[in-house]
Design a protein around this motif. Structure first.
Motif, PDB file in Angstrom:
ATOM      1  N   VAL A  98       0.842  -1.196   0.000  1.00  0.00           N
ATOM      2  CA  VAL A  98       0.000   0.000   0.000  1.00  0.00           C
ATOM      3  C   VAL A  98       0.878   1.247   0.000  1.00  0.00           C
ATOM      4  O   VAL A  98       0.666   2.176  -0.781  1.00  0.00           O
ATOM      5  N   GLU A  99       1.885   1.278   0.858  1.00  0.00           N
ATOM      6  CA  GLU A  99       2.770   2.441   0.928  1.00  0.00           C
ATOM      7  C   GLU A  99       3.545   2.630  -0.370  1.00  0.00           C
ATOM      8  O   GLU A  99       3.655   3.751  -0.885  1.00  0.00           O
ATOM      9  N   VAL A 100       4.083   1.540  -0.897  1.00  0.00           N
ATOM     10  CA  VAL A 100       4.896   1.624  -2.111  1.00  0.00           C
ATOM     11  C   VAL A 100       4.093   2.181  -3.277  1.00  0.00           C
ATOM     12  O   VAL A 100       4.546   3.078  -4.008  1.00  0.00           O
ATOM     13  N   PHE A 101       2.865   1.685  -3.451  1.00  0.00           N
ATOM     14  CA  PHE A 101       2.082   2.099  -4.609  1.00  0.00           C
ATOM     15  C   PHE A 101       1.371   3.425  -4.390  1.00  0.00           C
ATOM     16  O   PHE A 101       1.145   4.158  -5.357  1.00  0.00           O
ATOM     17  N   GLN A 102       1.029   3.761  -3.162  1.00  0.00           N
ATOM     18  CA  GLN A 102       0.378   5.042  -2.937  1.00  0.00           C
ATOM     19  C   GLN A 102       1.294   6.197  -3.310  1.00  0.00           C
ATOM     20  O   GLN A 102       0.831   7.267  -3.698  1.00  0.00           O
ATOM     21  N   GLN A 103       2.603   5.974  -3.227  1.00  0.00           N
ATOM     22  CA  GLN A 103       3.568   6.999  -3.604  1.00  0.00           C
ATOM     23  C   GLN A 103       3.748   7.103  -5.119  1.00  0.00           C
ATOM     24  O   GLN A 103       4.325   8.065  -5.601  1.00  0.00           O
ATOM     25  N   ARG A 104       3.240   6.112  -5.844  1.00  0.00           N
ATOM     26  CA  ARG A 104       3.519   6.045  -7.276  1.00  0.00           C
ATOM     27  C   ARG A 104       2.287   6.179  -8.170  1.00  0.00           C
ATOM     28  O   ARG A 104       2.426   6.369  -9.367  1.00  0.00           O
TER      29      ARG A 104
END
Length: 202
Positions: A60-66
């Motif tokens: 979730v964190e990785v993709f929310q930034q992208r």
């Protein structure tokens, strides 16, 4: 594939949801596909990745930034919302119930995987039928092939990453062997297909 050919594959098709499966190399493949989608993307995107339990909570964190989409871990009994990217939680199978809500379970692994792509795709096919888009990406086992076949049998649009481009081609090759998909595409064309699907609302 050019835009005209991709648009032809979408012609006359009503879409209610997108489900994506991937294993080895899947994170990188998704990073190539999903950043091109706007926050107002009109369908939920339900994604099953085979990852280590310790990495699952980081997705979730990785993709929310992208990505512009909202990014959430799927929650039991919650209905998928448009414009949201959902990831199957670690060590749970993710199903779509007839009522159109998520269901999490601890049934035995399928193809040594929990969550299993097949379970999510097969249940989504039962719920959405011809209004489902199924996408299978890179991976090292056969999970997802039966799920894609179920989506195709239900009249949904089936898209498989070109095995020649995939980091690991076993999963897309097995899906192609089991039931010929509607489209076999490189990642750039899968991204474009999803973008064009927004212009095809019925």
């Amino acid at each position: 594939m050019d835009d005209a050919s991709l648009a032809l594959a979408l012609a006359g098709r009503r879409i209610s949801a997108v489900v994506i499966g991937a294993s080895a190399g899947g994170v990188n493949a998704l990073i190539e596909i999903l950043p091109g989608l706007p926050r107002e993307f009109p369908y939920p995107v339900v994604t099953v990745l085979h990852v280590m339990r310790s990495r699952q909570n980081q997705l979730v964190e990785v993709f929310q930034q992208r990505v512009a989409l909202r990014v959430e871990e799927a929650v039991d009994k919650v209905e998928p919302r448009p414009g949201t990217l959902y990831f199957a939680p670690a060590d749970y199978h993710l199903s779509i119930e007839e009522e159109g809500v998520f269901s999490l379970s601890l049934e035995p692994p399928v193809h040594f995987a929990r969550p299993a792509i097949d379970i999510t795709m097969e249940t989504a096919a039962n719920v959405y039928g011809p209004e489902l888009v199924g996408i299978l990406l890179t991976g090292a086992n056969h999970d997802g092939a039966a799920g894609m076949a179920a989506i195709g049998a239900a009249g949904g649009l089936t898209v498989v990453q070109d095995p020649a481009e995939a980091q690991v081609g076993v999963m897309p090759k097995e899906a192609i062997r089991l039931r010929a998909p509607d489209l076999v595409l490189p990642l750039r064309d899968i991204r474009r297909l999803l973008q064009l699907s927004m212009e095809n609302l019925q």
